[in-house]
Design a protein around this motif. Sequence first.
Motif, PDB file in Angstrom:
ATOM      1  N   SER A   6      23.273 -29.050   7.987  1.00 51.10           N
ATOM      2  CA  SER A   6      21.922 -28.503   8.128  1.00 51.10           C
ATOM      3  C   SER A   6      21.338 -28.451   6.722  1.00 51.10           C
ATOM      4  CB  SER A   6      21.988 -27.102   8.747  1.00 51.10           C
ATOM      5  OG  SER A   6      20.716 -26.522   8.814  1.00 51.10           O
ATOM      6  N   VAL A   7      20.196 -29.101   6.524  1.00 51.43           N
ATOM      7  CA  VAL A   7      19.622 -29.249   5.189  1.00 51.43           C
ATOM      8  C   VAL A   7      18.455 -28.286   4.999  1.00 51.43           C
ATOM      9  CG1 VAL A   7      18.499 -30.856   3.594  1.00 51.43           C
ATOM     10  CG2 VAL A   7      20.306 -31.663   5.128  1.00 51.43           C
ATOM     11  N   VAL A   8      18.431 -27.627   3.838  1.00 50.16           N
ATOM     12  CA  VAL A   8      17.341 -26.737   3.443  1.00 50.16           C
ATOM     13  C   VAL A   8      16.888 -27.161   2.056  1.00 50.16           C
ATOM     14  CG1 VAL A   8      16.690 -24.366   2.888  1.00 50.16           C
ATOM     15  CG2 VAL A   8      18.256 -24.802   4.774  1.00 50.16           C
ATOM     16  N   SER A   9      15.591 -27.354   1.890  1.00 48.89           N
ATOM     17  CA  SER A   9      15.022 -27.648   0.580  1.00 48.89           C
ATOM     18  C   SER A   9      14.245 -26.411   0.140  1.00 48.89           C
ATOM     19  CB  SER A   9      14.099 -28.859   0.680  1.00 48.89           C
ATOM     20  OG  SER A   9      13.544 -29.125  -0.586  1.00 48.89           O
ATOM     21  N   HIS A  10      14.600 -25.887  -1.040  1.00 45.52           N
ATOM     22  CA  HIS A  10      13.959 -24.667  -1.518  1.00 45.52           C
ATOM     23  C   HIS A  10      13.899 -24.703  -3.047  1.00 45.52           C
ATOM     24  CE1 HIS A  10      12.690 -20.514  -1.461  1.00 45.52           C
ATOM     25  NE2 HIS A  10      13.675 -20.184  -2.282  1.00 45.52           N
ATOM     26  N   ASN A  11      12.698 -24.487  -3.592  1.00 48.30           N
ATOM     27  CA  ASN A  11      12.500 -24.467  -5.043  1.00 48.30           C
ATOM     28  C   ASN A  11      13.109 -25.688  -5.740  1.00 48.30           C
ATOM     29  OD1 ASN A  11      11.114 -22.053  -4.852  1.00 48.30           O
ATOM     30  ND2 ASN A  11      12.908 -20.804  -5.329  1.00 48.30           N
ATOM     31  N   GLU A  12      12.800 -26.869  -5.210  1.00 52.20           N
ATOM     32  CA  GLU A  12      13.236 -28.143  -5.772  1.00 52.20           C
ATOM     33  C   GLU A  12      14.750 -28.335  -5.803  1.00 52.20           C
ATOM     34  OE1 GLU A  12      11.153 -29.263  -9.324  1.00 52.20           O
ATOM     35  OE2 GLU A  12       9.355 -28.181  -8.686  1.00 52.20           O
ATOM     36  N   THR A  13      15.461 -27.587  -4.968  1.00 49.13           N
ATOM     37  CA  THR A  13      16.905 -27.746  -4.816  1.00 49.13           C
ATOM     38  C   THR A  13      17.193 -28.016  -3.346  1.00 49.13           C
ATOM     39  OG1 THR A  13      17.328 -26.233  -6.659  1.00 49.13           O
ATOM     40  CG2 THR A  13      19.155 -26.638  -5.149  1.00 49.13           C
TER      41      THR A  13
END
Length: 180
Positions: A6-13
């Motif tokens: 499960s992929v999460v993109s947050h604050n360019e990470t």
Amino acid sequence: AAFAPSVVSHNETTYIFYTGTVNTESQPLAIGLAVSADGLAFTKSAANPVLQADGSGFDAYAVSGAIVLVEESAWIMYYGAKSSSGSGPGDFIGRATASGPEGPWTRLDTAVLSVGSPGEWDAGFIAPSSVLRTDSGYLMYYTGSNLEFPVGAWQVGMASSPDGIAWTKYNDPATPGSSD
């Protein structure tokens, strides 16, 4: 083994939460985390597993299939849970929160969703597939089966919640008495 990402993109990470185990047939499942600055090269977190069975309650034996949302400064995880030994997805979906992806994750004491009653399409097992934030709350799509993993007819169900904690399975008015 590592699977069910499960992929999460947050604050360019980019964060990948995944189900992992040393041996899928003899060891309980847990949830791990890998992190990437470019979305291509990932490093496993030193905090792994970030969520594992705690030995009591609805998630006493295994946790798997994390679906993670980030809302303001809160990280919210929905996950499959098993209270007893065995392979595959469990009988419950749990919820945990943290201030960051590595945790510590604080679980609710009770499951937010459970398998259906005997005879219903999701009486064998359930596992979260996706959770979406809407104007009126949340929608959860989940995989379920009428028999124990891996047999039975696998299907997708939906549940809704005003707060992400109290969930109601969708019921088609044409089929009263069972979730759809």
